[in-house]
Design a protein around this motif. Structure first.
Motif, PDB file in Angstrom:
ATOM      1  N   THR A   1     -10.987   4.595   2.750  1.00  0.00           N
ATOM      2  CA  THR A   1      -9.771   5.241   2.271  1.00  0.00           C
ATOM      3  C   THR A   1      -8.587   4.582   2.963  1.00  0.00           C
ATOM      4  O   THR A   1      -8.563   4.478   4.192  1.00  0.00           O
ATOM      5  N   LEU A   2      -7.631   4.130   2.158  1.00  0.00           N
ATOM      6  CA  LEU A   2      -6.418   3.497   2.667  1.00  0.00           C
ATOM      7  C   LEU A   2      -5.240   4.440   2.483  1.00  0.00           C
ATOM      8  O   LEU A   2      -5.127   5.119   1.466  1.00  0.00           O
ATOM      9  N   LYS A   3      -4.359   4.475   3.466  1.00  0.00           N
ATOM     10  CA  LYS A   3      -3.111   5.221   3.361  1.00  0.00           C
ATOM     11  C   LYS A   3      -2.008   4.183   3.159  1.00  0.00           C
ATOM     12  O   LYS A   3      -1.790   3.338   4.024  1.00  0.00           O
ATOM     13  N   CYS A   4      -1.358   4.235   2.005  1.00  0.00           N
ATOM     14  CA  CYS A   4      -0.367   3.218   1.658  1.00  0.00           C
ATOM     15  C   CYS A   4       1.021   3.847   1.536  1.00  0.00           C
ATOM     16  O   CYS A   4       1.159   5.047   1.305  1.00  0.00           O
ATOM     17  N   LYS A   5       2.035   2.997   1.691  1.00  0.00           N
ATOM     18  CA  LYS A   5       3.419   3.463   1.647  1.00  0.00           C
ATOM     19  C   LYS A   5       4.287   2.387   1.005  1.00  0.00           C
ATOM     20  O   LYS A   5       4.077   1.191   1.237  1.00  0.00           O
ATOM     21  N   ILE A   6       5.268   2.820   0.206  1.00  0.00           N
ATOM     22  CA  ILE A   6       6.235   1.888  -0.373  1.00  0.00           C
ATOM     23  C   ILE A   6       7.261   1.602   0.713  1.00  0.00           C
ATOM     24  O   ILE A   6       7.928   2.510   1.208  1.00  0.00           O
ATOM     25  N   THR A   7       7.367   0.345   1.125  1.00  0.00           N
ATOM     26  CA  THR A   7       8.236  -0.009   2.250  1.00  0.00           C
ATOM     27  C   THR A   7       9.448  -0.851   1.860  1.00  0.00           C
ATOM     28  O   THR A   7      10.324  -1.067   2.687  1.00  0.00           O
ATOM     29  N   LYS A   8       9.480  -1.328   0.617  1.00  0.00           N
ATOM     30  CA  LYS A   8      10.646  -2.090   0.137  1.00  0.00           C
ATOM     31  C   LYS A   8      11.060  -1.536  -1.210  1.00  0.00           C
ATOM     32  O   LYS A   8      10.225  -1.268  -2.066  1.00  0.00           O
ATOM     33  N   ASP A   9      12.370  -1.385  -1.378  1.00  0.00           N
ATOM     34  CA  ASP A   9      12.893  -0.872  -2.637  1.00  0.00           C
ATOM     35  C   ASP A   9      12.837  -1.954  -3.714  1.00  0.00           C
ATOM     36  O   ASP A   9      12.769  -3.144  -3.414  1.00  0.00           O
ATOM     37  N   VAL A  10      12.837  -1.532  -4.945  1.00  0.00           N
ATOM     38  CA  VAL A  10      12.852  -2.450  -6.083  1.00  0.00           C
ATOM     39  C   VAL A  10      14.102  -2.162  -6.897  1.00  0.00           C
ATOM     40  O   VAL A  10      14.704  -1.108  -6.775  1.00  0.00           O
ATOM     41  N   THR A  11      14.506  -3.119  -7.734  1.00  0.00           N
ATOM     42  CA  THR A  11      15.691  -2.910  -8.564  1.00  0.00           C
ATOM     43  C   THR A  11      15.331  -2.396  -9.954  1.00  0.00           C
ATOM     44  O   THR A  11      16.137  -1.754 -10.603  1.00  0.00           O
ATOM     45  N   THR A  12      14.121  -2.687 -10.403  1.00  0.00           N
ATOM     46  CA  THR A  12      13.654  -2.206 -11.702  1.00  0.00           C
ATOM     47  C   THR A  12      12.222  -1.713 -11.545  1.00  0.00           C
ATOM     48  O   THR A  12      11.570  -1.987 -10.537  1.00  0.00           O
ATOM     49  N   LEU A  13      11.730  -1.014 -12.551  1.00  0.00           N
ATOM     50  CA  LEU A  13      10.346  -0.553 -12.525  1.00  0.00           C
ATOM     51  C   LEU A  13       9.433  -1.748 -12.294  1.00  0.00           C
ATOM     52  O   LEU A  13       9.537  -2.774 -12.963  1.00  0.00           O
ATOM     53  N   THR A  14       8.564  -1.644 -11.310  1.00  0.00           N
ATOM     54  CA  THR A  14       7.662  -2.728 -10.952  1.00  0.00           C
ATOM     55  C   THR A  14       6.235  -2.205 -10.952  1.00  0.00           C
ATOM     56  O   THR A  14       5.961  -1.163 -10.379  1.00  0.00           O
ATOM     57  N   LYS A  15       5.352  -2.930 -11.614  1.00  0.00           N
ATOM     58  CA  LYS A  15       3.925  -2.576 -11.610  1.00  0.00           C
ATOM     59  C   LYS A  15       3.226  -3.507 -10.632  1.00  0.00           C
ATOM     60  O   LYS A  15       3.378  -4.715 -10.715  1.00  0.00           O
ATOM     61  N   GLU A  16       2.477  -2.942  -9.717  1.00  0.00           N
ATOM     62  CA  GLU A  16       1.755  -3.716  -8.710  1.00  0.00           C
ATOM     63  C   GLU A  16       0.293  -3.306  -8.711  1.00  0.00           C
ATOM     64  O   GLU A  16      -0.062  -2.224  -9.165  1.00  0.00           O
ATOM     65  N   LYS A  17      -0.551  -4.159  -8.147  1.00  0.00           N
ATOM     66  CA  LYS A  17      -1.975  -3.878  -7.947  1.00  0.00           C
ATOM     67  C   LYS A  17      -2.352  -4.322  -6.549  1.00  0.00           C
ATOM     68  O   LYS A  17      -1.859  -5.323  -6.068  1.00  0.00           O
ATOM     69  N   LEU A  18      -3.226  -3.560  -5.911  1.00  0.00           N
ATOM     70  CA  LEU A  18      -3.852  -4.026  -4.688  1.00  0.00           C
ATOM     71  C   LEU A  18      -5.113  -4.763  -5.108  1.00  0.00           C
ATOM     72  O   LEU A  18      -5.712  -4.415  -6.124  1.00  0.00           O
ATOM     73  N   GLU A  19      -5.499  -5.762  -4.369  1.00  0.00           N
ATOM     74  CA  GLU A  19      -6.728  -6.501  -4.645  1.00  0.00           C
ATOM     75  C   GLU A  19      -7.496  -6.671  -3.346  1.00  0.00           C
ATOM     76  O   GLU A  19      -6.914  -6.675  -2.272  1.00  0.00           O
ATOM     77  N   ILE A  20      -8.799  -6.807  -3.473  1.00  0.00           N
ATOM     78  CA  ILE A  20      -9.599  -7.142  -2.301  1.00  0.00           C
ATOM     79  C   ILE A  20     -10.088  -8.557  -2.496  1.00  0.00           C
ATOM     80  O   ILE A  20     -10.882  -8.844  -3.403  1.00  0.00           O
ATOM     81  N   ASP A  21      -9.542  -9.461  -1.696  1.00  0.00           N
ATOM     82  CA  ASP A  21      -9.941 -10.861  -1.743  1.00  0.00           C
ATOM     83  C   ASP A  21     -11.234 -11.033  -0.957  1.00  0.00           C
ATOM     84  O   ASP A  21     -11.464 -10.357   0.046  1.00  0.00           O
ATOM     85  N   ASP A  22     -12.059 -11.949  -1.406  1.00  0.00           N
ATOM     86  CA  ASP A  22     -13.308 -12.273  -0.708  1.00  0.00           C
ATOM     87  C   ASP A  22     -14.157 -11.032  -0.453  1.00  0.00           C
ATOM     88  O   ASP A  22     -14.779 -10.903   0.597  1.00  0.00           O
ATOM     89  N   PHE A  23     -14.155 -10.091  -1.391  1.00  0.00           N
ATOM     90  CA  PHE A  23     -14.946  -8.870  -1.226  1.00  0.00           C
ATOM     91  C   PHE A  23     -16.423  -9.226  -1.369  1.00  0.00           C
ATOM     92  O   PHE A  23     -16.860  -9.743  -2.388  1.00  0.00           O
ATOM     93  N   THR A  24     -17.167  -8.964  -0.313  1.00  0.00           N
ATOM     94  CA  THR A  24     -18.587  -9.305  -0.292  1.00  0.00           C
ATOM     95  C   THR A  24     -19.377  -8.099   0.179  1.00  0.00           C
ATOM     96  O   THR A  24     -18.993  -7.422   1.132  1.00  0.00           O
ATOM     97  N   TYR A  25     -20.456  -7.822  -0.524  1.00  0.00           N
ATOM     98  CA  TYR A  25     -21.377  -6.780  -0.084  1.00  0.00           C
ATOM     99  C   TYR A  25     -22.791  -7.315  -0.195  1.00  0.00           C
ATOM    100  O   TYR A  25     -23.155  -7.926  -1.182  1.00  0.00           O
TER     101      TYR A  25
END
Length: 150
Positions: free
Chosen positions: A91-115
């Motif tokens: 479980t990750l606790k995330c926070k918006i830390t920089k303002d945007v000027t317009t609606l912005t869509k973002e995604k988190l990704e897990i790079d090199d995810f290995t199981y």
């Protein structure tokens, strides 16, 4: 008698066993939300690096009690082993830390995810970031409304 020829098309399909689910909503500067790395199959070791967009910061809030850290969570990297007792691995606790000027869509990704030696691509659902600045109507000066009669 007619013969019917049945052709089967073999199309490769990719089934992703893991997901990174973030709380839905519209977020603005300083808003917090959670993201959970989930899996439908048992894994005995998981590792990867969480790629966080520039407007967001995320910290590790918790991991399943059946898992233990092989190395400390740093620089968005995790390395865990054990057997998860639930489908919620991290479980990750995330926070918006920089303002945007317009609606912005973002995604988190897990790079090199290995199981368990298998690499998988894991991306979150869209996170909508909205601007905190509200455009104000132009202030009309009373003097500009005066008409000079000559």
């Amino acid at each position: 008698m007619k013969r019917v020829l049945l052709l089967l098309l073999v199309v490769p399909s990719f089934v992703f066993a893991s997901s990174l689910d973030c709380e839905n909503g519209n977020y603005k500067l300083n808003d917090e939300f959670k993201c959970v790395l989930k899996s439908s199959i048992d894994k005995t070791s998981i590792m990867g690096t969480i790629n966080v967009p520039e407007h967001i910061t995320c910290d590790l809030a918790s991991y399943d009690s059946g898992l233990s850290e092989i190395s400390k969570y740093e620089n968005n990297k995790f390395n865990l082993k054990g057997t998860s007792l639930s489908e919620n691995y991290i479980t990750l606790k995330c926070k918006i830390t920089k303002d945007v000027t317009t609606l912005t869509k973002e995604k988190l990704e897990i790079d090199d995810f290995t199981y368990d030696g298998i690499t998988e691509i894991v991306r979150s659902n869209d996170i909508n970031i909205i601007s905190t600045s509200v455009s104000k109507p132009k202030n009309t000066s009373k003097n500009s409304l005066l008409i000079n009669d000559v």
